[in-house]
Motif scaffolding. Structure first.
Motif, PDB file in Angstrom:
ATOM      1  N   GLU A 357       0.821  -1.208   0.000  1.00  0.00           N
ATOM      2  CA  GLU A 357       0.000   0.000   0.000  1.00  0.00           C
ATOM      3  C   GLU A 357       0.858   1.263   0.000  1.00  0.00           C
ATOM      4  OE1 GLU A 357      -3.063   0.439  -0.406  1.00  0.00           O
ATOM      5  OE2 GLU A 357      -3.856  -1.601  -0.264  1.00  0.00           O
ATOM      6  N   ALA A 358       2.043   1.183   0.582  1.00  0.00           N
ATOM      7  CA  ALA A 358       2.913   2.360   0.622  1.00  0.00           C
ATOM      8  C   ALA A 358       3.491   2.687  -0.745  1.00  0.00           C
ATOM      9  CB  ALA A 358       4.028   2.142   1.638  1.00  0.00           C
ATOM     10  N   ASP A 359       3.723   1.680  -1.580  1.00  0.00           N
ATOM     11  CA  ASP A 359       4.274   1.876  -2.928  1.00  0.00           C
ATOM     12  C   ASP A 359       3.628   0.854  -3.843  1.00  0.00           C
ATOM     13  OD1 ASP A 359       5.676   2.493  -5.165  1.00  0.00           O
ATOM     14  OD2 ASP A 359       7.649   1.900  -4.413  1.00  0.00           O
ATOM     15  N   THR A 360       2.584   1.281  -4.538  1.00  0.00           N
ATOM     16  CA  THR A 360       1.815   0.358  -5.373  1.00  0.00           C
ATOM     17  C   THR A 360       2.487   0.069  -6.711  1.00  0.00           C
ATOM     18  OG1 THR A 360       0.549   2.206  -6.323  1.00  0.00           O
ATOM     19  CG2 THR A 360      -0.329   1.163  -4.332  1.00  0.00           C
ATOM     20  N   SER A 361       3.522   0.791  -7.068  1.00  0.00           N
ATOM     21  CA  SER A 361       4.131   0.632  -8.387  1.00  0.00           C
ATOM     22  C   SER A 361       5.087  -0.540  -8.469  1.00  0.00           C
ATOM     23  CB  SER A 361       4.879   1.913  -8.781  1.00  0.00           C
ATOM     24  OG  SER A 361       5.936   2.179  -7.869  1.00  0.00           O
ATOM     25  N   ARG A 362       5.536  -1.076  -7.339  1.00  0.00           N
ATOM     26  CA  ARG A 362       6.502  -2.170  -7.368  1.00  0.00           C
ATOM     27  C   ARG A 362       6.187  -3.172  -6.271  1.00  0.00           C
ATOM     28  NH1 ARG A 362      11.905   1.038  -6.483  1.00  0.00           N
ATOM     29  NH2 ARG A 362      10.776   2.383  -7.953  1.00  0.00           N
ATOM     30  N   PRO A 363       6.605  -4.431  -6.436  1.00  0.00           N
ATOM     31  CA  PRO A 363       6.329  -5.450  -5.405  1.00  0.00           C
ATOM     32  C   PRO A 363       7.054  -5.127  -4.103  1.00  0.00           C
ATOM     33  CG  PRO A 363       6.936  -6.474  -7.503  1.00  0.00           C
ATOM     34  CD  PRO A 363       7.246  -5.017  -7.631  1.00  0.00           C
ATOM     35  N   LYS A 364       6.426  -5.490  -3.015  1.00  0.00           N
ATOM     36  CA  LYS A 364       7.053  -5.253  -1.717  1.00  0.00           C
ATOM     37  C   LYS A 364       8.272  -6.133  -1.500  1.00  0.00           C
ATOM     38  CE  LYS A 364       3.958  -8.478   0.699  1.00  0.00           C
ATOM     39  NZ  LYS A 364       2.953  -8.609   1.777  1.00  0.00           N
ATOM     40  N   THR A 365       8.369  -7.226  -2.262  1.00  0.00           N
ATOM     41  CA  THR A 365       9.526  -8.115  -2.158  1.00  0.00           C
ATOM     42  C   THR A 365      10.661  -7.686  -3.080  1.00  0.00           C
ATOM     43  OG1 THR A 365       8.508  -9.563  -3.824  1.00  0.00           O
ATOM     44  CG2 THR A 365       8.109 -10.089  -1.506  1.00  0.00           C
ATOM     45  N   HIS A 366      10.402  -6.652  -3.920  1.00  0.00           N
ATOM     46  CA  HIS A 366      11.401  -6.149  -4.880  1.00  0.00           C
ATOM     47  C   HIS A 366      11.895  -7.260  -5.811  1.00  0.00           C
ATOM     48  CE1 HIS A 366      11.576  -2.277  -2.807  1.00  0.00           C
ATOM     49  NE2 HIS A 366      11.653  -2.942  -1.679  1.00  0.00           N
ATOM     50  N   THR A 367      10.987  -8.124  -6.193  1.00  0.00           N
ATOM     51  CA  THR A 367      11.307  -9.225  -7.104  1.00  0.00           C
ATOM     52  C   THR A 367      10.611  -9.000  -8.445  1.00  0.00           C
ATOM     53  OG1 THR A 367       9.458 -10.517  -6.227  1.00  0.00           O
ATOM     54  CG2 THR A 367      11.632 -10.868  -5.224  1.00  0.00           C
ATOM     55  N   TYR A 368      10.940  -9.859  -9.412  1.00  0.00           N
ATOM     56  CA  TYR A 368      10.348  -9.739 -10.736  1.00  0.00           C
ATOM     57  C   TYR A 368       8.885 -10.169 -10.737  1.00  0.00           C
ATOM     58  CZ  TYR A 368       9.397 -10.862 -15.631  1.00  0.00           C
ATOM     59  OH  TYR A 368       8.833 -10.937 -16.870  1.00  0.00           O
ATOM     60  N   ALA A 369       8.562 -11.222  -9.997  1.00  0.00           N
ATOM     61  CA  ALA A 369       7.187 -11.725  -9.946  1.00  0.00           C
ATOM     62  C   ALA A 369       6.262 -10.656  -9.356  1.00  0.00           C
ATOM     63  CB  ALA A 369       7.112 -12.995  -9.106  1.00  0.00           C
ATOM     64  N   GLY A 370       5.206 -10.353 -10.075  1.00  0.00           N
ATOM     65  CA  GLY A 370       4.244  -9.358  -9.642  1.00  0.00           C
ATOM     66  C   GLY A 370       4.555  -7.944 -10.095  1.00  0.00           C
TER      67      GLY A 370
END
Length: 639
Positions: A357-370
């Motif tokens: 919710e804090a950053d919807t543009s990238r995955p919270k895991t900072h991975t490629y999936a999602g």
């Protein structure tokens, strides 16, 4: 990255149109109007004279409700008539308090001064990054507090002219693709299929920027389409279909070459179609024109909701997060198959598992999936499988049955059915399908496997995953937490109310008891004061009503009966002892023995009374009993 010659000659060729800036003011009497052009050559004519449709720029730059926000962005398309190409505009609207201006222009009569800086570009690529730059430049211009100084805007326009072609990852920056999948879930694939069918699609929302970005995110799912929108500003344009050629070969190691060989991008906005991210009410005539067969537009005006059946086949309401397919034919054609639903559920789960919710543009895991790149490549794989399966369907249904030896060994039956026959039947009627089928090879299935990415029937895993998704959409944890808090509060309030009610009841009871005690005391006091002097009792116990006699306690009848019964028992015992004594005397009288004083004394009734009967007698009763035998004896002797 290598670019195919077909795309280079059509969409990536340097455009003759150069980037322009203009300033839109809001006049209290005339409304919005263009006040200045920046970057226009001195010898160039007025753009409003060359382009009749550019008179709508003020209404596109200042969308409905822009006055209620400190900063608003709007995206729109225009037709550049000299080149017969589409021009893409983005505006940034800001406002400042008129009292804070260092120089107050003539005609400023309101407390707020509102202006929009409009940037016109020859292509739609990189709108996300352009938005960030335009917002910063506009804010710097407003900070000067003197709108006569336009140096920062002129420098910005010159930097746009010297820019080179953006990289692909920069072209999709800030489009909000993850948000599209997260909010609409399986309906994202419904929108994707509807887009391929070229119906009339209307996006509605109260926020203009979110409205426009959601449309760009949707068309970015078609590989290469964002760079090939030169015909989207008017339904009369069709330059892409007139110039595109069939690819001679393919380099499978080159993604761009592969996409070109597969017929991508599909030309969704050509003859009879248009794309307008923000469309003001002044442009409704072009939407209702008979030459306009389909479009993708956005609006923030509530009036269109009242006429949605007239202006759209699909209504996407961003405020309510729902998709409403209004046309019956489209509702049947856009239905998802079992494989479609399985595929979009996998994609939605990948986005939701990495949602932040804090950053919807990238995955919270900072991975490629999602990630957004992951989503685009998944849709690219889906679309390539669709195109290959459609070509394989043609191969299977040719008038001359194909040789069974030429069929693909790992493909059973017609794989196109996995994409739903109703959708394929409707897609074959569209103009983009006709163009694609004309410029592509008949054996695309030799390059890309003609198989749905999630082919197969319904399984237990599909049901479980769908149920888990539906349960997650209910947000039961959040609702139960809120419900528990509400229930706890209600219980506490109820306990307080019940306690208060009992306290009031006991207080009322105590008041009633106190009132009764006071009345009793008053009655006793009144009786003591009003007691009449002693008089002879009235016959039959009659007395006046309310007299003291009426207030005296009544005798206890049960106690009186018990006293009489005890007295009767004593009298019976006494008579029994007297009878025994008389019987003994009769025996003595018959023999006439000498009277022995001791014997007499011992046989007196007093002695008899001391036997087991143990009857207690008073002194008077003893004297009377002793006297009676002597009197009887004296009368007998006398006679």
């Amino acid at each position: 990255m290598a670019v195919p010659e077909e795309l280079t000659s059509v969409s990536l060729k340097p455009e003759p149109f150069q980037p322009l800036l203009c300033i839109v003011d809001f006049h209290h009497a005339r409304g919005p109007e263009i006040s200045h052009w920046i970057g226009l050559p001195d010898s160039s004519p007025d753009p409003l004279v060359e382009n009749s449709s550019w008179s709508l720029i003020p209404y596109m730059a200042l969308p409905d409700g822009a006055h209620s926000s400190s900063e608003t962005f709007s995206y729109f398309t225009l037709l550049h008539e000299p080149t017969r190409r589409s021009v893409f505009g983005i505006s940034c609207t800001q406002q400042v308090d008129s009292r804070d201006l260092a120089f107050r222009e003539e005609g400023v009569t309101r407390s707020k001064v509102q202006k929009a800086v409009v940037c016109l570009m020859p292509g739609a690529g990189g709108m996300g990054r352009l938005r960030e730059r335009l917002g910063g430049v506009t804010a710097g211009w407003f900070e000067q507090r003197d709108f006569r100084d336009r140096g920062v805007l002129e420098e910005f326009q010159r930097s746009l002219v010297g820019e080179t072609e953006l990289q692909e990852e920069d072209q999709y920056f800030g489009l909000g693709l993850r948000e599209l999948v997260h909010k609409y879930k399986w309906q994202t694939l419904v929108l994707f299929k509807c887009l391929l069918l070229q119906p009339k699609m209307l996006f509605f929302g109260s926020t203009c920027e979110a409205l426009c970005q959601m449309q760009f995110a949707l068309i970015s799912l078609i590989p290469g389409l964002v760079r090939s929108l030169q015909d989207c500003a008017s339904p009369q344009l069709d330059s892409y279909a007139e110039t595109v050629r069939k690819a001679d070969g393919v380099r499978t190691s080159d993604r761009s070459s592969l996409l070109s060989y597969m017929g991508l991008p599909l030309q969704l906005f050509g003859k009879g179609s248009m794309f307008g991210p923000y469309t003001p009410l002044q442009q409704l005539d072009s939407l209702a024109d008979e030459d306009t067969k389909g479009y993708l537009v956005g609006s923030t005006n509530q009036l269109l909701l009242g006429q949605k059946e007239r202006y759209c086949d699909v209504l996407i309401n961003l405020d309510e997060h729902n998709v409403n397919v209004l046309s019956p034919w489209l509702r049947q054609a856009a239905v998802l198959s079992i494989a479609d639903r399985r595929w979009i559920d996998f994609l939605t789960q990948a986005v939701n598992d990495t949602w932040d919710e804090a950053d919807t543009s990238r995955p919270k895991t900072h991975t490629y999936a999602g990630s957004e790149e992951f989503i685009r490549l998944q849709f690219e794989e889906y679309l390539l499988a669709l195109l290959s399966s459609e070509k394989y369907h043609h191969y299977l249904t040719t008038p001359v049955p194909p040789d069974p030896k030429t069929l693909l060994p790992n493909i059973e039956g017609d794989p196109s059915n996995e994409f739903h026959p109703s959708f394929l039947e409707a897609w074959r009627q569209t103009s983009n399908y006709a163009l694609w089928n004309r410029i592509t090879d008949t054996h695309l299935f030799d390059i890309v496997e003609p198989k749905h990415p999630c082919a197969g029937g319904l399984s237990i895993e599909d049901v479980q995953r769908r149920l888990a998704t539906q349960v997650a959409e209910l947000h039961l944890d959040e609702r139960l937490t809120a419900t528990a808090g509400v229930v706890g509060k209600k219980l506490a309030d109820g306990r307080t109310q019940v306690t208060s009610a009992f306290n009031r009841v006991w207080a009322d009871i105590e008041m009633m008891r106190e009132a009764q005690r006071q009345r009793a005391e008053e009655a006793r006091d009144a009786a003591a004061v009003n007691v009449p002097p002693p008089t002879s009792p009235r016959p039959n116990g009659a007395g006046e009503k309310g007299s003291v006699l009426d207030k005296l306690p009544k005798p206890d009848v049960q106690q009186a009966q018990a006293t009489v019964q005890a007295a009767g028992q004593k009298a019976g015992a006494y008579l029994s002892s007297w009878g025994s004594w008389a019987a003994e005397k009769r025996k003595g009288w018959g023999a006439r023995p000498a009277v022995d004083q001791d014997t007499f004394t011992s046989s007196t009734p007093e002695a008899v009374l001391q036997n087991d009967h143990k009857i207690t007698m008073t002194e008077d009763e003893k004297r009377n009993v002793s006297k009676q035998p002597r009197d009887h004896e004296a009368r007998r002797e006398k006679s």
